[in-house]
Design a protein around this motif. Structure first.
Motif, PDB file in Angstrom:
ATOM      1  N   ALA A   1      10.644 -11.171  -8.897  1.00 29.12           N
ATOM      2  CA  ALA A   1      10.408  -9.770  -8.497  1.00 29.12           C
ATOM      3  C   ALA A   1       8.919  -9.254  -9.404  1.00 29.12           C
ATOM      4  O   ALA A   1       8.436  -8.287  -8.743  1.00 29.12           O
ATOM      5  CB  ALA A   1      11.524  -8.947  -8.647  1.00 29.12           C
ATOM      6  N   HIS A   2       8.813  -9.664 -10.507  1.00 29.20           N
ATOM      7  CA  HIS A   2       7.797  -8.853 -11.278  1.00 29.20           C
ATOM      8  C   HIS A   2       6.347  -9.988 -11.590  1.00 29.20           C
ATOM      9  O   HIS A   2       5.597  -9.497 -11.069  1.00 29.20           O
ATOM     10  CB  HIS A   2       8.376  -8.500 -12.600  1.00 29.20           C
ATOM     11  N   ALA A   3       6.607 -11.084 -12.084  1.00 31.23           N
ATOM     12  CA  ALA A   3       5.537 -11.756 -12.574  1.00 31.23           C
ATOM     13  C   ALA A   3       4.916 -12.481 -11.496  1.00 31.23           C
ATOM     14  O   ALA A   3       3.661 -12.708 -11.456  1.00 31.23           O
ATOM     15  CB  ALA A   3       6.023 -12.823 -13.457  1.00 31.23           C
ATOM     16  N   TYR A   4       5.698 -13.312 -10.539  1.00 33.56           N
ATOM     17  CA  TYR A   4       5.131 -13.856  -9.456  1.00 33.56           C
ATOM     18  C   TYR A   4       4.068 -12.940  -8.549  1.00 33.56           C
ATOM     19  O   TYR A   4       3.074 -13.419  -8.197  1.00 33.56           O
ATOM     20  CB  TYR A   4       6.165 -14.599  -8.684  1.00 33.56           C
ATOM     21  N   PRO A   5       4.467 -11.820  -8.124  1.00 33.28           N
ATOM     22  CA  PRO A   5       3.598 -10.901  -7.215  1.00 33.28           C
ATOM     23  C   PRO A   5       2.200 -10.757  -7.800  1.00 33.28           C
ATOM     24  O   PRO A   5       1.385 -10.863  -7.431  1.00 33.28           O
ATOM     25  CB  PRO A   5       4.369  -9.789  -7.205  1.00 33.28           C
ATOM     26  N   LYS A   6       2.315 -10.480  -9.232  1.00 29.83           N
ATOM     27  CA  LYS A   6       1.149 -10.291 -10.104  1.00 29.83           C
ATOM     28  C   LYS A   6       0.243 -11.352 -10.214  1.00 29.83           C
ATOM     29  O   LYS A   6      -0.643 -11.642 -10.104  1.00 29.83           O
ATOM     30  CB  LYS A   6       1.580  -9.726 -11.569  1.00 29.83           C
ATOM     31  N   PHE A   7       1.065 -12.736 -10.486  1.00 30.89           N
ATOM     32  CA  PHE A   7       0.207 -13.918 -10.367  1.00 30.89           C
ATOM     33  C   PHE A   7      -0.487 -14.236  -9.104  1.00 30.89           C
ATOM     34  O   PHE A   7      -1.681 -14.453  -9.053  1.00 30.89           O
ATOM     35  CB  PHE A   7       1.463 -15.036 -10.706  1.00 30.89           C
ATOM     36  N   ILE A   8      -0.065 -13.949  -8.026  1.00 30.35           N
ATOM     37  CA  ILE A   8      -0.425 -14.452  -6.888  1.00 30.35           C
ATOM     38  C   ILE A   8      -1.360 -13.251  -6.376  1.00 30.35           C
ATOM     39  O   ILE A   8      -2.682 -13.628  -5.875  1.00 30.35           O
ATOM     40  CB  ILE A   8       0.579 -14.254  -5.805  1.00 30.35           C
ATOM     41  N   GLY A   9      -1.336 -12.151  -6.710  1.00 29.65           N
ATOM     42  CA  GLY A   9      -2.385 -11.011  -6.727  1.00 29.65           C
ATOM     43  C   GLY A   9      -3.583 -11.384  -7.136  1.00 29.65           C
ATOM     44  O   GLY A   9      -4.774 -10.950  -6.866  1.00 29.65           O
ATOM     45  N   SER A  10      -3.462 -11.656  -8.703  1.00 28.00           N
ATOM     46  CA  SER A  10      -4.536 -12.013  -9.338  1.00 28.00           C
ATOM     47  C   SER A  10      -5.344 -13.359  -8.696  1.00 28.00           C
ATOM     48  O   SER A  10      -6.534 -13.189  -8.651  1.00 28.00           O
ATOM     49  CB  SER A  10      -4.314 -12.233 -10.690  1.00 28.00           C
ATOM     50  N   LEU A  11      -4.598 -14.196  -8.253  1.00 27.75           N
ATOM     51  CA  LEU A  11      -5.378 -15.257  -7.525  1.00 27.75           C
ATOM     52  C   LEU A  11      -6.073 -14.948  -6.364  1.00 27.75           C
ATOM     53  O   LEU A  11      -7.221 -15.352  -6.191  1.00 27.75           O
ATOM     54  CB  LEU A  11      -4.367 -16.279  -7.023  1.00 27.75           C
ATOM     55  N   ILE A  12      -5.315 -13.911  -5.566  1.00 28.78           N
ATOM     56  CA  ILE A  12      -6.069 -13.434  -4.333  1.00 28.78           C
ATOM     57  C   ILE A  12      -7.355 -12.921  -4.621  1.00 28.78           C
ATOM     58  O   ILE A  12      -8.408 -13.019  -3.802  1.00 28.78           O
ATOM     59  CB  ILE A  12      -5.059 -12.563  -3.376  1.00 28.78           C
ATOM     60  N   SER A  13      -7.358 -12.028  -5.751  1.00 26.48           N
ATOM     61  CA  SER A  13      -8.399 -11.001  -5.977  1.00 26.48           C
ATOM     62  C   SER A  13      -9.484 -12.160  -6.602  1.00 26.48           C
ATOM     63  O   SER A  13     -10.857 -11.718  -6.584  1.00 26.48           O
ATOM     64  CB  SER A  13      -7.983 -10.293  -7.143  1.00 26.48           C
TER      65      SER A  13
END
Length: 249
Positions: free
Chosen positions: A54-66
């Protein structure tokens, strides 16, 4: 042109400092598969996986997208644009899927009486989420994709082991009134992370990583080996022990 060897098959074949079985045949997983896992230990683990999902994974994926190297000079039909869009597509699916999983955690916990509140964040959880942040923010999207595949690959193998173990155990007969809330929850969890849709997702990630053009002997190949070994280590440490559950109660 000679075809680049499969990086993912190479990584999965490696012997690592922390054995692969430590991540996929941990005592937590063996207990889950045999129907002997303590209810509070399952609650502790699920509380940690919620932090991850719920917390770490969305941030991780968001950074990869950016970090996808989109370029305004690439035409719609260019190889570069098509490849970048394929990366975006699978990362977007990852986000949508983890959002569903976070909701699934809450429903599973409520249905089977797993209390996810009040558990301290484990050192293994902090180490894992810190590595996710570091990889996604300081390394290339290529290394991030290798990291993502490795995480999901280990998870698939771990929960497939649990699923296969429960298939031969009478304590997991869901039609029986004797099945415990713990084992019923384990069935739901193992089915979620070993279902055909999840297998397809992991296979699609492997295909994407293998198409990145990482060649044997290159710096990226060696770095991928390091990432794989680190994932195995982190996954092994992510499973809690019975002693932790007793000390946290």
């Amino acid at each position: 042109m000679e075809k680049t060897p499969s990086l993912t098959k190479h990584l999965a074949s490696l012997s690592t400092a922390v054995p692969y079985t430590s991540a996929t045949r941990h005592s937590f997983l063996k207990a889950a598969g045999s129907g002997t896992l303590d209810h509070s230990l399952l609650a502790l683990w699920l509380s940690q996986d919620r932090i991850y999902a719920a917390h770490a994974y969305p941030k991780f994926i968001g950074s990869l997208i950016s970090n996808i190297p989109f370029n305004s000079k690439d035409s719609f039909g260019s190889t570069e644009e098509k490849f970048n869009q394929s990366i975006f597509k699978i990362l977007l699916f990852s986000l949508q899927n983890v959002h569903r999983e976070a909701d699934f955690f809450q429903k599973t916990a409520h249905k089977w009486g797993l209390n996810l509140e009040g558990w301290p964040e484990r050192k293994g959880t902090r180490n894992y989420t810190a590595e996710m942040s570091r990889i996604s923010n300081s390394e290339s999207v290529i290394h991030g994709l290798v990291f993502l595949w490795a995480m999901e690959k280990v998870y698939l193998d771990a929960w497939s082991f649990v699923r296969d173990s429960t298939a031969s155990g009478p304590t997991f007969d869901i039609s029986s009134e004797a099945v415990t809330p713990t084992n019923a929850a384990i069935l739901s969890l193992s089915e979620n992370w070993s279902c055909p849709e999840f297998v397809t997702f992991v296979d699609d990630l492997a295909d994407l990583v293998d198409s990145l053009g990482i060649h044997p002997g290159s710096a990226a190949w060696s770095r991928s080996e390091e990432i794989w070994a680190r994932i195995v280590e982190l996954e092994a440490d992510f499973w809690p022990t019975e002693e932790e559950a007793r000390c946290s109660e």
